[in-house]
Design a protein around this motif. Structure first.
Motif: not given
Length: 367
Positions: A142-153, A163-172, A175-180
């Motif tokens: 319920y506490h996802p983290t998204q790392f933004h990464i830059v790489v030489g092609q 990094d960014s904190e993001v909401r939990r997404s996807g199919t829930m 009960g999972q939506r209520r817990k979120r």
């Protein structure tokens, strides 16, 4: 005594408040101030004193194992952290406390943030860049983290991450939506524009000193808004690739797609189904910083065919660096200026939303 009077002369004063810490040391005066012997590092350790600020220090002050009771653990823990081992697995193998492994991981991560800043390319970019987000979590799903990464092609060199904190997404389930909803009411909801802000911050760091940027990304809606914040660039060429496109070597995002696989392959805390997930947001960042340095300077581009490390392909070094070389010389934050975002990473200022009154490291004389 002048710094040039001895082959074992200290390179500079380790006191950040001393003008000879980051300034010119040609006129710096120091004296030998005895010696001592240790059980951890058998042999005679020379002590010194700065004649300007009167600070005492020793040869060990300039080693990455400074102030460690068991300095031999540093390299072993570093190797295990990129070998898909969890903290408790490492602690059982070495017969130490998991907190000892956590402390060494933090020290290695701080060291690598400074190492990366010292050696990363600056100025005009010599190749197109690929940007993508790597999603993991800490504490719970319920506490996802998204790392933004830059790489030489072409080189596959990792230029940096935020990094960014993001909401939990996807199919829930319902009960999972209520817990979120309950958790967000209790701990707060992550900033919905965090991805835009953090991607813009990362690109400002990577493109500082450059005038042109060719960037390949997927079709995330926040990326164009982040690029619009880069007013210092004369031209920006942004090319998008569908996330449904075949992820083979012909895909413009192949470098970043391959890195995503290697991150999950090398780190136990990023496996899809694992009990070794990180419990603190800051711990994820320190471990990611070590993976960045190891991936850039120590790991070959291809395990089977070689091809040099990403840093070699980017023209930053002539040979691979062993782990011992990466962690040999201590790096000082007073001599290496980190960007504001990475300075917060170094000092452990990233909170974990679920933990109240979280203890923060206090870095004084130690690294």
């Amino acid at each position: 005594m002048s710094a040039s009077a001895s082959r074992t002369a200290p390179p500079f004063c380790p006191n950040e408040r001393c003008p000879f810490h980051s300034g010119p040391t040609r006129s710096w005066r120091w004296v030998r101030a005895g010696s001592f012997r240790t059980l951890a590092t058998p042999g005679r350790i020379q002590r010194y004193q700065c004649r300007h600020c009167r600070r005492h220090f020793s040869e060990q002050t300039f080693r990455a194992s400074y102030w460690l009771k068991c300095p031999e653990l540093l390299l072993t823990v570093a190797q295990r952290l990129v070998s898909c081992s969890g903290f408790r697995q490492i602690s059982r193998e070495l017969d130490v406390s998991p907190q000892t492994v956590l402390g060494l991981s933090a020290r290695i991560g701080r060291h690598c943030l400074l190492f990366h800043e010292r050696h990363r390319p600056k100025g005009e970019l010599t190749e197109p860049l690929a940007l993508d987000g790597f999603v993991s979590f800490e504490w719970s799903q319920y506490h996802p983290t998204q790392f933004h990464i830059v790489v030489g092609q072409r080189s596959h060199y990792i230029h940096g991450f935020t990094d960014s904190e993001v909401r939990r997404s996807g199919t829930m389930r319902a009960g999972q939506r209520r817990k979120r909803a309950r958790l967000e009411a209790l701990h707060g909801r992550p900033d919905p524009r965090s991805v835009e802000h953090e991607v813009a911050a990362l690109l400002r760091i990577v493109t500082a000193g450059a005038t042109h940027l060719e960037l390949h990304t997927d079709e995330h809606q926040a990326y164009p808004r982040a690029l619009a914040r880069l007013g210092h660039l004369a031209s920006v060429e942004h090319r998008t690739v569908s996330s449904r496109a075949l992820r083979d070597t012909r895909n413009p995002l192949f470098a970043i797609n391959l890195l995503d696989l290697l991150i999950r392959h090398s780190g136990a805390n990023h496996k899809r189904e694992t009990i070794a997930f990180s419990k603190r947001h800051q711990a994820v960042i320190w471990r990611a910083a070590w993976l960045l340095a190891w991936q850039n300077f120590a790991k070959p581009f291809s395990e089977r065919h070689g091809g040099g490390t990403p840093a070699m392909r980017a023209g930053l070094c002539e040979r691979p660096l062993a782990v011992e070389e990466l962690l040999r010389r201590r790096r000082f934050p007073g001599r290496i200026r980190l960007a504001e975002e990475w300075r917060g990473y170094y000092h452990g200022q990233v909170p974990t939303r679920r933990i109240r009154n979280e203890a923060r490291p206090t870095l004084k004389l130690a690294q």
